[in-house]
Design a protein around this motif. Sequence first.
Motif, PDB file in Angstrom:
ATOM      1  N   GLU A  83     -77.171   3.517  22.471  1.00  0.00           N
ATOM      2  CA  GLU A  83     -77.547   5.198  22.226  1.00  0.00           C
ATOM      3  C   GLU A  83     -76.723   6.082  22.797  1.00  0.00           C
ATOM      4  O   GLU A  83     -76.435   7.072  22.148  1.00  0.00           O
ATOM      5  CB  GLU A  83     -79.065   5.350  22.798  1.00  0.00           C
ATOM      6  CG  GLU A  83     -79.751   6.665  22.531  1.00  0.00           C
ATOM      7  CD  GLU A  83     -79.772   6.667  20.718  1.00  0.00           C
ATOM      8  OE1 GLU A  83     -79.979   7.765  20.341  1.00  0.00           O
ATOM      9  OE2 GLU A  83     -79.798   5.643  20.221  1.00  0.00           O
ATOM     10  N   ALA A  84     -76.256   5.879  24.125  1.00  0.00           N
ATOM     11  CA  ALA A  84     -75.222   7.093  24.758  1.00  0.00           C
ATOM     12  C   ALA A  84     -73.731   7.170  24.021  1.00  0.00           C
ATOM     13  O   ALA A  84     -73.506   8.001  23.646  1.00  0.00           O
ATOM     14  CB  ALA A  84     -75.198   6.633  26.276  1.00  0.00           C
ATOM     15  N   ALA A  85     -73.510   5.947  23.423  1.00  0.00           N
ATOM     16  CA  ALA A  85     -72.296   5.974  22.686  1.00  0.00           C
ATOM     17  C   ALA A  85     -72.188   6.522  21.387  1.00  0.00           C
ATOM     18  O   ALA A  85     -71.446   7.474  20.960  1.00  0.00           O
ATOM     19  CB  ALA A  85     -71.561   4.408  22.646  1.00  0.00           C
ATOM     20  N   HIS A  86     -73.631   6.450  20.741  1.00  0.00           N
ATOM     21  CA  HIS A  86     -73.454   7.117  19.456  1.00  0.00           C
ATOM     22  C   HIS A  86     -73.767   8.455  19.615  1.00  0.00           C
ATOM     23  O   HIS A  86     -73.261   9.196  18.728  1.00  0.00           O
ATOM     24  CB  HIS A  86     -74.989   6.474  18.750  1.00  0.00           C
ATOM     25  CG  HIS A  86     -75.331   6.960  17.388  1.00  0.00           C
ATOM     26  ND1 HIS A  86     -74.457   6.616  16.659  1.00  0.00           N
ATOM     27  CD2 HIS A  86     -76.219   7.994  17.146  1.00  0.00           C
ATOM     28  CE1 HIS A  86     -74.971   7.394  15.428  1.00  0.00           C
ATOM     29  NE2 HIS A  86     -76.074   8.150  15.742  1.00  0.00           N
ATOM     30  N   GLY A  87     -74.384   8.932  20.497  1.00  0.00           N
ATOM     31  CA  GLY A  87     -74.355  10.466  20.962  1.00  0.00           C
ATOM     32  C   GLY A  87     -73.223  11.090  21.222  1.00  0.00           C
ATOM     33  O   GLY A  87     -72.891  12.190  20.774  1.00  0.00           O
ATOM     34  N   TRP A  88     -72.304  10.459  21.747  1.00  0.00           N
ATOM     35  CA  TRP A  88     -71.198  11.043  22.346  1.00  0.00           C
ATOM     36  C   TRP A  88     -70.076  11.192  21.174  1.00  0.00           C
ATOM     37  O   TRP A  88     -69.348  11.948  20.755  1.00  0.00           O
ATOM     38  CB  TRP A  88     -70.195   9.959  23.468  1.00  0.00           C
ATOM     39  CG  TRP A  88     -69.208  10.561  23.686  1.00  0.00           C
ATOM     40  CD1 TRP A  88     -68.591  11.441  24.679  1.00  0.00           C
ATOM     41  CD2 TRP A  88     -67.912   9.689  23.283  1.00  0.00           C
ATOM     42  NE1 TRP A  88     -67.589  11.499  24.833  1.00  0.00           N
ATOM     43  CE2 TRP A  88     -66.749  10.651  23.925  1.00  0.00           C
ATOM     44  CE3 TRP A  88     -67.445   8.754  22.346  1.00  0.00           C
ATOM     45  CZ2 TRP A  88     -65.372  10.425  23.712  1.00  0.00           C
ATOM     46  CZ3 TRP A  88     -66.072   8.478  22.210  1.00  0.00           C
ATOM     47  CH2 TRP A  88     -64.900   9.315  22.730  1.00  0.00           C
ATOM     48  N   ARG A  89     -70.335  10.176  20.190  1.00  0.00           N
ATOM     49  CA  ARG A  89     -69.434  10.383  18.923  1.00  0.00           C
ATOM     50  C   ARG A  89     -69.970  11.471  18.143  1.00  0.00           C
ATOM     51  O   ARG A  89     -69.044  12.195  17.424  1.00  0.00           O
ATOM     52  CB  ARG A  89     -69.492   8.976  18.033  1.00  0.00           C
ATOM     53  CG  ARG A  89     -68.945   7.903  18.355  1.00  0.00           C
ATOM     54  CD  ARG A  89     -68.809   6.472  17.676  1.00  0.00           C
ATOM     55  NE  ARG A  89     -68.238   5.508  18.256  1.00  0.00           N
ATOM     56  CZ  ARG A  89     -69.065   4.540  18.590  1.00  0.00           C
ATOM     57  NH1 ARG A  89     -70.466   4.548  18.247  1.00  0.00           N
ATOM     58  NH2 ARG A  89     -68.784   3.252  19.301  1.00  0.00           N
ATOM     59  N   ARG A  90     -71.389  11.620  18.002  1.00  0.00           N
ATOM     60  CA  ARG A  90     -71.738  12.706  17.086  1.00  0.00           C
ATOM     61  C   ARG A  90     -71.309  14.040  17.691  1.00  0.00           C
ATOM     62  O   ARG A  90     -71.066  15.098  17.142  1.00  0.00           O
ATOM     63  CB  ARG A  90     -73.124  12.829  16.910  1.00  0.00           C
ATOM     64  CG  ARG A  90     -73.779  11.742  15.993  1.00  0.00           C
ATOM     65  CD  ARG A  90     -75.252  11.820  15.716  1.00  0.00           C
ATOM     66  NE  ARG A  90     -75.928  11.709  16.947  1.00  0.00           N
ATOM     67  CZ  ARG A  90     -77.130  11.943  16.928  1.00  0.00           C
ATOM     68  NH1 ARG A  90     -77.975  12.334  15.895  1.00  0.00           N
ATOM     69  NH2 ARG A  90     -77.731  11.837  18.215  1.00  0.00           N
ATOM     70  N   GLY A  91     -71.151  14.386  19.106  1.00  0.00           N
ATOM     71  CA  GLY A  91     -70.734  15.383  19.821  1.00  0.00           C
ATOM     72  C   GLY A  91     -69.053  15.699  19.379  1.00  0.00           C
ATOM     73  O   GLY A  91     -68.793  16.950  19.241  1.00  0.00           O
ATOM     74  N   ARG A  92     -68.465  14.719  19.335  1.00  0.00           N
ATOM     75  CA  ARG A  92     -67.197  15.021  19.062  1.00  0.00           C
ATOM     76  C   ARG A  92     -66.909  15.607  17.527  1.00  0.00           C
ATOM     77  O   ARG A  92     -65.684  16.421  17.410  1.00  0.00           O
ATOM     78  CB  ARG A  92     -66.238  13.792  19.411  1.00  0.00           C
ATOM     79  CG  ARG A  92     -66.246  13.595  20.911  1.00  0.00           C
ATOM     80  CD  ARG A  92     -65.205  12.343  21.018  1.00  0.00           C
ATOM     81  NE  ARG A  92     -63.822  12.674  20.754  1.00  0.00           N
ATOM     82  CZ  ARG A  92     -62.871  12.057  20.542  1.00  0.00           C
ATOM     83  NH1 ARG A  92     -62.999  10.593  21.228  1.00  0.00           N
ATOM     84  NH2 ARG A  92     -61.523  12.380  20.248  1.00  0.00           N
ATOM     85  N   ARG A  93     -67.789  15.149  16.620  1.00  0.00           N
ATOM     86  CA  ARG A  93     -67.346  15.906  15.403  1.00  0.00           C
ATOM     87  C   ARG A  93     -67.917  17.422  15.319  1.00  0.00           C
ATOM     88  O   ARG A  93     -67.495  17.950  14.454  1.00  0.00           O
ATOM     89  CB  ARG A  93     -68.402  14.863  14.311  1.00  0.00           C
ATOM     90  CG  ARG A  93     -67.998  13.561  14.230  1.00  0.00           C
ATOM     91  CD  ARG A  93     -68.851  12.612  13.329  1.00  0.00           C
ATOM     92  NE  ARG A  93     -68.372  11.353  13.210  1.00  0.00           N
ATOM     93  CZ  ARG A  93     -69.264  10.733  12.683  1.00  0.00           C
ATOM     94  NH1 ARG A  93     -70.283  10.968  11.869  1.00  0.00           N
ATOM     95  NH2 ARG A  93     -68.783   9.403  12.573  1.00  0.00           N
TER      96      ARG A  93
END
Length: 439
Positions: free
Chosen positions: A429-439
């Motif tokens: 879940e943490a990895a998924h949130g980090w990817r959305r933040g970079r977009r």
Amino acid sequence: MEFFLHKTGHPNLEVQSVPDGPVAEFPIPSVSREDGGSYTCDYHSITDQSRWSYPSDPVEIIVAGLLPNIPALTLVLIPLRELTQLGPSSRIPHSRSRSEKALMDTGSISTGGTDLIQPGAVLDPTHLGSKGPGREYPKPTIWVSPSRVVALGRSVTIRCEGLYPGMQFFLRKAGHPNLQVWTVPDGPVAEFPIPSVSREDGGSYTCEYRSITEPSRWSHLSDSVEIIHQGVWFVLNKEGRHFPPVDSDGLEAEFPISNIHRDLGGSYSCSYHSKSEPFNVSDPSDPVELVEPFISSQPSDPVQLVVAEPSLPKPSISVRPTRGVTLGGPATILCRARSQNATFLLYKDGRYWGRMAPAGDMAEFPVAGARWEDAGSYSCSYHTTREPVAVSHPSDPTRLVVRDYTQGNIVRLALSTGVLLALALILAEAAHGWRRGRR
């Protein structure tokens, strides 16, 4: 035949075996006063000793006086089948021709050598060869009451009756050397009871008597009377039901029961009656209970009754391993006392478990392959060899714990797996949130 010579008033008898002839000889080398008296004889087969003759008629030896150089005398005994009466028509063996001639011609007694003695004869050393009077008193009457035919186990009484009071009576049984003696100072009848008739009591009986005050004065021998025992019928009873009677010649009977089934269980008693008196039945026996195993419960577990002895210090108890035993693993219960060579008793949850008698002061009770039911509270006590009934107070209890480490490991593995899965989900879940933040 084997011949037996009886002298009245003397328990000892003389025995003579004659394998090849019908005559027995009992010599008296030198007649003395002690030889005087009444003699009878009987005989039985050498090969079949249960077959006896009736006793002979008595013969009297009366010693009137003693002189030197008395000729020797021999008593010659002949079975009744060979000689029934002494007289001119009697036939006796040819080897006794001299005696035969003396009796046939004169009826007197010859002297010197071997001779026949006539019943009632008098031996007078001053004139051997003359006839004399027989016994002084008449023969008694003998009878059996209530009957001479009697069932085994019943009681009878043999009565011997003379003519005068103040007599001593003697009862003889054919083939038995021992006499029964009964003194009757104030009456003419002697009673010889048989409380319970057995096989050995059957047979022929005679009696005689003599004066109490003058023991040398005897009666003639009575006629014989026969006691005949007969068998009985035994009847088995079960709660009002009668089984077929069993014939028995003894004092007991067996009722075999085959093919046991439920209906045969119950209370049994038995009774008996004489064959000659079928309606005179005994009282029933005490009952006995027949119990079938398949309608009865199994026996209970045993219980131990222990009497504590306060003077014996209580033992100590421990378990190895102390932290518990794995299911299926070995364990040991140790019990220690302050006494050498004691016998230890082990209890589980207050119930007797076992005993052990080691050589020292400690007993080890092994538990091999521990099961769940082995878990529980244990205590022990002991007693000495000198006082086996005096037992110490029980020890303080100790607990045996049985553990299953396999189940614990599975639970721990399952928990660890759950934790790892939860961490993996959190990281994903943490990895998924980090990817959305970079977009």
